[in-house]
Structure formats: C-alpha cells, structure tokens
Design a protein around this motif. Structure first.
Motif, PDB file in Angstrom:
ATOM      1  N   SER A   1       0.846  -1.204   0.000  1.00 57.48           N
ATOM      2  CA  SER A   1       0.000   0.000   0.000  1.00 57.48           C
ATOM      3  C   SER A   1       0.879   1.251   0.000  1.00 57.48           C
ATOM      4  CB  SER A   1      -0.871   0.041   1.259  1.00 57.48           C
ATOM      5  OG  SER A   1      -1.877  -0.919   1.199  1.00 57.48           O
TER       6      SER A   1
ATOM      7  N   THR B   1      -5.468   8.174  -2.698  1.00 58.31           N
ATOM      8  CA  THR B   1      -5.735   6.757  -2.416  1.00 58.31           C
ATOM      9  C   THR B   1      -6.316   6.153  -3.683  1.00 58.31           C
ATOM     10  OG1 THR B   1      -7.974   7.254  -1.692  1.00 58.31           O
ATOM     11  CG2 THR B   1      -6.295   7.160   0.013  1.00 58.31           C
ATOM     12  N   ASP B   2      -6.300   4.821  -3.777  1.00 59.40           N
ATOM     13  CA  ASP B   2      -6.953   4.193  -4.926  1.00 59.40           C
ATOM     14  C   ASP B   2      -8.421   4.615  -4.955  1.00 59.40           C
ATOM     15  OD1 ASP B   2      -4.893   2.998  -6.185  1.00 59.40           O
ATOM     16  OD2 ASP B   2      -5.209   0.986  -5.374  1.00 59.40           O
ATOM     17  N   ASP B   3      -8.993   4.582  -6.164  1.00 60.30           N
ATOM     18  CA  ASP B   3     -10.334   5.163  -6.331  1.00 60.30           C
ATOM     19  C   ASP B   3     -11.460   4.366  -5.695  1.00 60.30           C
ATOM     20  OD1 ASP B   3      -9.301   7.239  -7.720  1.00 60.30           O
ATOM     21  OD2 ASP B   3      -9.482   6.239  -9.667  1.00 60.30           O
ATOM     22  N   ASP B   4     -11.209   3.066  -5.455  1.00 65.92           N
ATOM     23  CA  ASP B   4     -12.358   2.244  -5.059  1.00 65.92           C
ATOM     24  C   ASP B   4     -12.616   2.238  -3.559  1.00 65.92           C
ATOM     25  OD1 ASP B   4     -10.061   0.972  -4.488  1.00 65.92           O
ATOM     26  OD2 ASP B   4     -10.668  -1.008  -5.219  1.00 65.92           O
ATOM     27  N   TRP B   5     -12.111   3.241  -2.853  1.00 61.97           N
ATOM     28  CA  TRP B   5     -12.454   3.339  -1.442  1.00 61.97           C
ATOM     29  C   TRP B   5     -13.952   3.627  -1.353  1.00 61.97           C
ATOM     30  CZ3 TRP B   5      -9.241   5.723   2.984  1.00 61.97           C
ATOM     31  CH2 TRP B   5      -8.028   5.038   3.092  1.00 61.97           C
ATOM     32  N   GLY B   6     -14.686   2.758  -0.637  1.00 66.06           N
ATOM     33  CA  GLY B   6     -16.123   3.007  -0.464  1.00 66.06           C
ATOM     34  C   GLY B   6     -16.310   4.195   0.456  1.00 66.06           C
TER      35      GLY B   6
ATOM     36  N   ARG C   1     -15.423   3.445   4.168  1.00 64.01           N
ATOM     37  CA  ARG C   1     -13.999   3.419   4.493  1.00 64.01           C
ATOM     38  C   ARG C   1     -13.433   4.840   4.572  1.00 64.01           C
ATOM     39  NH1 ARG C   1      -9.275   0.170   1.190  1.00 64.01           N
ATOM     40  NH2 ARG C   1      -7.635   0.583   2.700  1.00 64.01           N
ATOM     41  N   TYR C   2     -13.907   5.676   3.649  1.00 68.36           N
ATOM     42  CA  TYR C   2     -13.439   7.056   3.603  1.00 68.36           C
ATOM     43  C   TYR C   2     -13.863   7.811   4.879  1.00 68.36           C
ATOM     44  CZ  TYR C   2     -12.616  11.778   1.960  1.00 68.36           C
ATOM     45  OH  TYR C   2     -12.173  13.069   1.858  1.00 68.36           O
TER      46      TYR C   2
ATOM     47  N   SER D   1      -1.947   2.599  -2.313  1.00 74.14           N
ATOM     48  CA  SER D   1      -2.592   1.605  -3.190  1.00 74.14           C
ATOM     49  C   SER D   1      -3.305   0.556  -2.345  1.00 74.14           C
ATOM     50  CB  SER D   1      -1.546   0.863  -4.025  1.00 74.14           C
ATOM     51  OG  SER D   1      -0.537   1.727  -4.446  1.00 74.14           O
ATOM     52  N   ASP D   2      -4.401   0.030  -2.870  1.00 73.46           N
ATOM     53  CA  ASP D   2      -5.084  -1.062  -2.164  1.00 73.46           C
ATOM     54  C   ASP D   2      -4.230  -2.316  -2.239  1.00 73.46           C
ATOM     55  OD1 ASP D   2      -7.177   0.407  -1.360  1.00 73.46           O
ATOM     56  OD2 ASP D   2      -8.459  -0.105  -3.064  1.00 73.46           O
TER      57      ASP D   2
ATOM     58  N   GLN E   1      -3.123  -5.981  -3.013  1.00 67.79           N
ATOM     59  CA  GLN E   1      -3.488  -6.896  -4.092  1.00 67.79           C
ATOM     60  C   GLN E   1      -3.491  -8.345  -3.617  1.00 67.79           C
ATOM     61  OE1 GLN E   1      -4.437  -5.667  -7.028  1.00 67.79           O
ATOM     62  NE2 GLN E   1      -3.991  -3.615  -6.266  1.00 67.79           N
TER      63      GLN E   1
END
Ligand SMILES: Nc1nc2c(ncn2[C@@H]2O[C@H](COP(=O)(O)OP(=O)(O)OP(=O)(O)O)[C@@H](O)[C@H]2O)c(=O)[nH]1
Ligand SMILES: [Mg+2]
Length: 386
Positions: free
Chosen positions: A119, A150-155, A158-159, A224-225, A227
């Motif tokens: 990350s 941050t990566d875009d897929d943070w819900g 989580r944010y 980064s999230d 992997q």
C-alpha cells in the motif's frame, strides 16, 4: 508545525540533500510488521532492492512477524538478501508492539516503518529521509496532503471511517494523516520517548504524542489497495482505537482530562441525587431525609465512578480507605460550598435577580474545585499505584 516538502533544487535543498545522503549512507532500518504476508514479502523486497541499488542505500529490512506460519520465513530466506531478516514473535502480539520491538532491534540511525501489503510506495523513502535531514523530527507518508491520494475504489464507509478517526486525533496532533502506517524518525528520538503503551494500529500517533514531536513533515504518497493477502484491520482492532485515544488524551492533557472526567461524574451525581430524592419523596419520607438521602447516594455513586474512571490509576488502592478519604474531602467541599455561597449572597450579588441561585452555583463550583484538588492530590494521589 506541519510542513509539506517541496523539492526545489536551490542551494538550501542541495545542502539538505547532501545531509540526507550522509544520513542515508549511515544506514536505514526498515521495519515491516507482518502477519500472513507470505505472498507480499518477495514483492516488497524486490522494490526495496531496486531502490537500494538506484540510490546506493545502506539498509536493513526487519520483518516483524507474529508467527504467521504461512511460509513468510521461507519467503525471506528464498529471497536471499543478506540485508533482510525476519523475526518471528510469539508473545506480546500486535501490530504496534511488533513495530516498537523492531525499532528497539534496529541497528541504523534512521528508522522507517512500512506496511508489507505494498500500500505504501517505498520509493518515497529518500524524500522522507531528506525531510528528517532538514530538521523534521518525524515524517509521515501522507494520503491527505496535496499530491497525496488513495486508490479510487475506497467506499464511502472506508473514507468516512478514516476521516472521523483522523478528526478524533486532531487535539493530539495537527498532522493531516496521523493514521498512516508509513513513517520515518531518528533512532535517537525514539530512544528518548516516554514509555510506549499502544493498543491497536496507530503506532505513528503513539510516537508523535509520546516523543513530543512538534516538527512533523508529511510527504504526499499514493496509497494503493492491497493486491494479495487479507486485511487484518477488523472492527475489533478499530474499537481499540477509542481505548488508545483515551490513553493518549490522558497522557497529553493529564490534568484537564482528570478534571473533565471528574465534572462528568459530578454531573451524573446531580442526576443520582435528584432521582433518589424524588423516589424517597414518593415513598413518603420527610423533606430533610430526602435531601440527606440524595446527597448520600450521590456521594457513593460519585466515589465509585471516580474510582473506576476518573482516577482509574488508583483502582488497586484500599477501597475503604479511599472511601473514608473521599467522604471527608467531600464534606469539607460541602462546607466550602456553603461558606462561599453565603459569602456571595451577602455581597451585591445577593440583591440581584436570582441572586440566591447565582450564589448557590458559585458555591457548588467552589466546592467542586476544592473536592477535585483534594481527591486528585490527596485521596487518589499517584503513589497509590502498586
Ligand atoms: N506483526 C504484526 N503485524 C500485523 C498485525 N496486524 C497487521 N499487521 C501488519 O501490519 C500491516 C498493516 O496491516 P493491514 O491489514 O494491511 O491493515 P491496514 O493497512 O490498516 O488495512 P488495509 O488497508 O485493509 O490493508 C501489514 O503489513 C500487516 O501484515 C499483527 O497483529 N502483528
Ligand atoms: Mg494495508
């Protein structure tokens, strides 16, 4: 003071880079807490090795593993770098404890903590060391300064979770991303820290407070999230954060926090007092007995709550001795309350509208402060801890 590093190549920065180069050459200890990260270990080692060669770094990598038994030990051995080793820990488990353990074992003057799940961009390490060289005491890899992301897929959950956690830490530090697990500091500063006692994940916050760091720099990073492997950040770990915050608040604002808790208990005592009084009145007791009953129950409930929360460090002390002390000090407090209230009433305040109530309030406040001082420094003084 929070400083975002600008990489202008003016003379000052060139000097700083020279300093950083010297510091880098004297060595970096990179501490990586791990729990079940076997898949990520070879990947992070490759990235660190690339950086090491490009920047000609002297470093050691210490994986602080909480007995994962998932092939992590073999993964470090297979990579075959003589500057990387793994410490398998079987007691005092936990992320923060593992990091602190790693720092105490480190051999180089600059300490860096980084997550194993990729990350955190290890490529930011030279810039973090540069910040230390320019006089910063602590440097965070930060998602929340300009240039950080941050990566875009943070819900949304989580944010919000991350932002609320950061907000709760605001009175402890002004930095934008104190939740970050990517940071650097000098070993000499780490060695002079107040006793460390972290719970949960926020080891950077613990260090900022306990080492009394004023100069904290934030270097923007892209977070980064992960992997590979699973997140270990469970709800249980997150709840520990509240406990950790309470400890840090008490550490930083000791007297104010004791007094605040004392006030909250005092307010609860007013409720207990009135509730008892009302119940006794309904049961047909005379007024004087109701008043006495209200006071008696609130004294007991205040004592128990103060012993449990406000002055919890003295919980081991003899309860009866403390109770007698508490009642004695409270009775003096009540006398102070009464005397002050009478005094105020006799002054010009007495002639004002609601003068009696005002006098009573001043009396209550005086009695409370007197009680607080008596309890904090006499009854529950710290020498009671075994
Ligand atoms: N030694 C040790 N390391 C841990 C423990 N829990 C987590 N870690 C490591 O600490 C780092 C951060 O943990 P993560 O699970 O990635 O937590 P996070 O980064 O806050 O959460 P995610 O963003 O969901 O990954 C990783 O390198 C983990 O392997 C633990 O109990 N002991
Ligand atoms: Mg992670």
């Amino acid at each position: 003071m929070t400083v975002k590093m600008e990489m202008n190549l003016d003379t000052q920065v060139r000097d700083a880079q020279e300093l950083a180069r010297i510091q880098v050459q004297s060595g970096l200890s990179i501490i990586i807490p791990t729990y079940r990260e076997a898949e990520n270990i070879p990947l992070i080692l490759q990235r660190i090795d690339k950086l090491r060669q490009e920047q000609n770094l002297t470093l050691e990598v210490l994986f602080m593993d909480d007995d994962s038994r998932d092939g992590s030990v073999e993964a470090v051995e297979r990579a075959g770098f003589d500057w990387a080793r793994i410490v398998v820990r079987t007691s005092d488990r936990g992320l923060s404890q593992a990091v602190i353990d790693g720092f105490t074992r480190a051999q180089y003057p600059v300490l860096i903590c980084v997550d194993c799940d990729l990350s955190h961009p290890v490529e930011a390490i030279p810039q973090m060391v540069l910040a230390l060289a320019t006089g910063q005491q602590f440097v965070l890899g930060s998602r929340y300064v300009s240039g950080g992301s941050t990566d875009d897929d943070w819900g949304i959950f989580r944010y919000i979770n991350s932002r609320v956690a950061t907000l709760l830490a605001r009175p402890l530090t002004q930095v934008r991303d104190p939740m970050s697990g990517f940071f650097a500091l000098r070993r000499e500063d780490f060695n002079t820290s107040d006793p460390l006692n972290p719970v949960g994940y926020k080891v950077a916050l613990e260090l900022i407070v306990k080492c009394h760091f004023d100069n904290v720099a934030e270097v923007p990073i892209h977070f980064s999230d992960r992997q590979h492997g699973e997140s270990k950040l469970t709800l249980r770990e997150q709840l520990k954060y509240i406990k950790h915050l309470r400890r840090l608040y008490i550490h930083k604002f000791a007297n104010a926090m004791y007094f605040l808790q004392f006030l909250v208990v005092g307010a609860s005592g007013v409720v207990v007092n009135l509730a008892t009084l009302t119940l006794m009145l309904l049961a047909g007791f005379p007024n004087a007995a109701c008043l006495a009953g209200g006071i008696a129950t609130s004294v007991v409930s205040n004592f128990l709550l103060n012993r449990r929360f406000t002055f919890s460090y003295a919980r081991e002390g003899n309860i009866w001795k403390q109770f007698i002390g508490f009642v004695s000090v409270s009775s003096l407090g009540m006398a102070v309350n009464y005397a002050v209230a009478l005094g105020v009433l006799k002054s010009s305040v007495g002639a004002m509208p609601l003068g009696l109530h005002l006098s009573a309030l001043v009396g209550i406040a005086s009695g409370m402060i007197f009680n607080y001082i008596g309890n904090r420094y006499v009854i529950f003084r710290k020498t009671h801890i075994r």
